[in-house]
Design an enzyme around this catalytic site. Structure first.
Site, mmCIF file in Angstrom:
data_model
loop_
_atom_site.group_PDB
_atom_site.id
_atom_site.type_symbol
_atom_site.label_atom_id
_atom_site.label_comp_id
_atom_site.label_asym_id
_atom_site.label_seq_id
_atom_site.Cartn_x
_atom_site.Cartn_y
_atom_site.Cartn_z
ATOM 1 N N ASP A 70 65.569 -88.657 55.372
ATOM 2 C CA ASP A 70 64.636 -88.467 56.172
ATOM 3 C C ASP A 70 65.007 -88.147 57.557
ATOM 4 O O ASP A 70 66.037 -88.098 57.821
ATOM 5 C CB ASP A 70 63.470 -89.643 56.361
ATOM 6 C CG ASP A 70 62.244 -89.255 56.868
ATOM 7 O OD1 ASP A 70 61.789 -88.008 57.071
ATOM 8 O OD2 ASP A 70 61.046 -90.149 56.539
HETATM 9 C C1 BGC Z 1 58.896 -87.955 58.230
HETATM 10 C C2 BGC Z 1 58.946 -87.376 56.857
HETATM 11 C C3 BGC Z 1 58.876 -85.673 57.043
HETATM 12 C C4 BGC Z 1 59.810 -85.471 57.941
HETATM 13 C C5 BGC Z 1 59.933 -83.851 58.399
HETATM 14 C C6 BGC Z 1 59.668 -87.497 59.100
HETATM 15 O O1 BGC Z 1 59.394 -88.199 60.457
HETATM 16 O O2 BGC Z 1 59.175 -89.265 57.802
HETATM 17 O O3 BGC Z 1 57.761 -87.574 55.883
HETATM 18 O O4 BGC Z 1 58.909 -84.943 55.973
HETATM 19 O O5 BGC Z 1 59.790 -86.006 59.189
HETATM 20 O O6 BGC Z 1 59.026 -83.445 59.023
#
Ligand code: BGC
Length: 751
Positions: free
Chosen positions: A284
């Protein structure tokens, strides 16, 4: 392009010699040509760092990233959208780097790219797997037309805590339904052919336990035991692997005290080992670096070492792989086989997408213009929006509204708001582009519609990065709203949450209607009791007062681009609501986490008065609305529950049947639900578990016998033996219209 052709020719040659799939041969051959840095580059994902169609990057940080891009040290980019921008960056990767390996472009296409579907929690309330798949396909079609290859969706986290803002992104609290919805979404995004120009790679996230953040506070510790992990949290992830999902994303939280990003148990033992997942895992955002504040890695190099060894294949925005992995491999802290495995997985997904065949295959301006925001897509999201609405209460048949000669007061800032329904995680959904409730109702011309705001829920513009500015003291519009309400036949009040009040980082400790909306509702109620409350929100709210006092309540969520039309069609009865809740609605926030498949405890409570039972002294245990609940303008009766046998062995099936009758006056759809209780096990078992459902449409007066086949697979769970198995003993079968169903039949599973 020349380089790619060369690769293709060499792969054809090798193919004739070795007994491997075409893909394996291609990937192995490419891997054999890569330097260590080029391999590590494939494991590096950057956020779009400059306007690729504008002047060259200027700052040192940007220039450094640009150098990385040109040197083949970037494998993927996120948040770069639109054919012109994607093409510009792809050109650098393909034409300027040594091997010309195409980038894979990722974006959070969560409920639509530009044409926006209902938020996923809302869609799950449709229980309509075909419609959910279709919605994901609309999103994929638009995203792929805009140059994208990969979405960070579906979020398959089970969530039981409405304080957690990200419940809006999931399919609710139930693992059985959540698994089916995960599959439907993946099929919608990926189709049968990932290389088609209307499909994109999906990503099951967040692996794992992110939905169990303590106290609903985002990113918080998740303390789940092994059995909750396997019986409740894992099933939708496993279903995602079974559905052929291309990628996984790990999560920010710890699991058993270890950050998921650094968990070898999750990523290597379970996902890639036991489940045989052969796609790749992306971290993530920054989660590799976040292992330092977690207190699990001592510095960046240590974090990169742990993450790579644990099976996190791609680094989203920690920049730690690109800066540390080379040294870690050279010093032997990370084996080259770990890197090779990760790179093969990443190249494999690029191969499946057809990017080696033609890296520009998703870059067609004409297609982009024709597909993005098309009328066809708008029609599709209207369809799923209607199906997502849940009728919570309808006393005295206040709904559907009469179509003529009525004065209707429409009250609430959110009624005249074209933005909130687009919701959070809106992709490239255009601000203020949704059909408002006012516009939807106003397209029906037989009545007099008077709109008045009543109160501001929030002030100013809203966005992903800042908190919504809520109004807690300006009641200046109350009186006008009261006088309009007083002189109207019916009042439609649209209350709830602004689009950015749910989603990532939007945890709440209070689930009441935000700001002064509850107060306004009670004030209006004093002058006109004929109120239809339309909720526009992204999570279960505490609407206990409304449930006791307001005659009609419609849960309309953040429904996307066509919200106002969908709501108007439901309020006027042109669509008979058929949605059912997929998260329990609590009586107050103190009951949270609350969910239907809870355990009995040793002291189950039947009455609040019984002091030494598992109860609260101030509120009963039951929710306001249970999981699976939702009404229709017609009524349905359930009768004659029968089962084909009272004993079975593990090889046999039972057919459970019920007669469903439409006893009302409208044609309508009902989601008939099957629940099973395992009365005794090697572990304490939930009181009920959803094990099947069927959507049935009946004309008034019509009846249908609905059959469910129960086989051994529905009786299995992750037992004390750490295996999925059924255990002999007694079971109850319940069939009804929501999880509160009481009618059951008993059967015995023999040894
Ligand atoms: C989120 C993800 C997301 C990623 C990219 C993160 O903060 O937890 O779910 O896909 O950002 O935007």
């Amino acid at each position: 392009m020349r380089k790619i052709l060369f690769l293709l020719i060499s792969f054809t040659f090798i193919f004739s010699c070795v007994d491997k799939s075409e893909k394996e041969i291609f990937v192995d051959d490419l891997l054999s040509k890569m330097t260590l840095d080029e391999k590590i580059g494939q494991m590096n994902q950057y956020n779009g760092f400059w306007d690729a169609t504008g002047p060259l990057p200027e700052g040192e940080w940007q220039k450094n990233r640009y150098r990385h891009l040109k040197n083949g040290l970037v494998g993927s980019m996120l948040n770069v959208t639109g054919v012109d921008k994607v093409r510009a960056l792809q050109k650098i990767a393909v034409e300027e780097t040594r091997l010309g390996i195409p980038l894979i472009f990722a974006f959070d296409v969560i409920h639509g790219y530009q044409t926006i579907s209902p938020i996923p929690l809302a869609e799950s309330a449709s229980w309509d797997l075909e419609a959910i798949e279709k919605s994901a396909r609309v999103a994929a079609t638009e995203a792929a037309a805009a140059g994208l290859n990969w979405t960070f969706a579906p979020m398959v986290d089970i969530s039981r805590d409405a304080r957690w803002g990200r419940v809006m992104e999931g399919a609710g609290e139930d693992p059985f339904l959540g698994s089916l919805i995960a599959k439907a979404r993946i099929k919608g995004f990926q189709g049968d052919d990932l290389s088609a120009v209307n499909t994109i790679a999906a990503c099951a996230k967040h692996f794992a336990s992110y939905g169990f953040a303590e106290a609903g506070r985002d990113y918080n510790t998740a303390d789940t035991n092994e059995y909750t992990l396997f019986n409740t949290i894992m099933p939708p992830f496993k279903a995602s692997v079974d559905a052929g999902v291309s990628t996984f994303m790990n999560s920010f939280n710890t699991v058993d005290e270890i950050p998921a990003t650094g968990s070898s148990f999750l990523q290597r033992d379970i996902l890639k080992g036991e489940w045989g997942f052969n796609g790749f895992v992306v971290s993530d955002w920054g989660s590799i670096g976040e292992m330092i504040p977690h207190g699990y890695a001592k510095d960046g190099a240590h974090a990169a070492e742990i993450a790579a060894n644990a099976g996190s294949d791609m680094d989203m925005e920690s920049s730690l792989y690109v800066s540390k992995l080379n040294e870690l491999v050279t010093s032997g802290k990370v084996e080259i086989s770990v890197i090779d495995d990760a790179v093969k997985r990443i190249l494999g997904v690029k191969y499946d997408l057809g990017l080696f065949e033609d890296p520009y295959k998703y870059c067609n301006e004409e297609r982009e213009r024709a597909v993005v925001g098309s009328k066809e897509n708008q029609d599709a999201v209207l369809d799923i929006a209607k199906k997502s609405i849940v009728l919570l209460k309808n006393q005295n048949q206040l709904l559907p509204l009469k179509k003529k000669n009525q004065t209707i007061a429409l009250i609430g800032q959110l009624a005249n708001d074209k933005n909130s329904s687009i919701g959070n995680w809106r992709g490239r959904g255009i601000s203020n582009s949704a059909v408002s409730v006012f516009e939807g109702l106003n397209s029906y011309k037989g009545n007099k519609l008077i709109y008045t705001k009543g109160v501001d829920v929030y002030y100013g513009d809203t966005n992903f990065f800042t908190r919504v500015d809520i109004n807690y003291d300006d009641r200046s519009e109350f009186n006008r709203a009261k006088s309009v309400a007083k002189s109207s036949d019916v009042v439609v009040m649209v209350l709830g949450e602004e689009g950015y009040q749910t989603g990532e980082g939007r945890s709440r400790t209070n689930l009441l209607l935000p700001g002064l909306q509850q107060e306004l509702l009670e004030e209006i109620y004093k002058v006109n009791k004929n109120i239809v409350l339309v909720l526009v929100n992204g999570r279960p709210l505490n609407i206990s007062w409304a449930d006791e006092n307001i005659p009609a309540i419609v849960e309309a969520w953040h429904l996307g681009s066509q919200a106002g039309n969908a709501i108007a069609q439901v309020l006027y009865g042109d669509y008979n609501p058929s949605g059912k809740l997929t998260m329990t609605f609590p009586r107050n926030v103190g009951q949270v986490p609350i969910y239907y498949n809870y355990k009995n405890t040793g002291r189950p409570s039947k009455s609040q008065k019984a002091v030494t039972t598992s109860a609260y002294s101030d509120v009963e245990n039951s929710p306001v609305y249970p999981f699976g609940y939702g009404l229709s303008y017609t009524s349905f009766d359930y009768s004659d529950l029968t089962i084909s046998s009272e004993t079975i062995n593990s090889e046999e099936n039972i057919i459970a049947s019920i007669t469903l009758t439409n006893s009302g006056e409208y044609k309508g759809k009902e989601v008939v639900q099957l629940y099973i209780r395992d009365l005794f096990g090697s572990l304490s078992r939930p009181l009920k578990e959803l094990k099947g459902f069927e959507m049935v449409e009946l004309e008034p007066g019509e009846s249908k016998i609905v059959n469910f086949t129960i086989d051994n697979s529905l009786l299995k769970y992750y037992t004390v033996n750490k295996k999925w198995e059924s255990e002999p003993g007694d079971f109850n079968i319940y069939i009804g219209g929501n999880s509160d169903v009481e009618m059951f039949k008993k059967f015995k599973l023999m040894d």
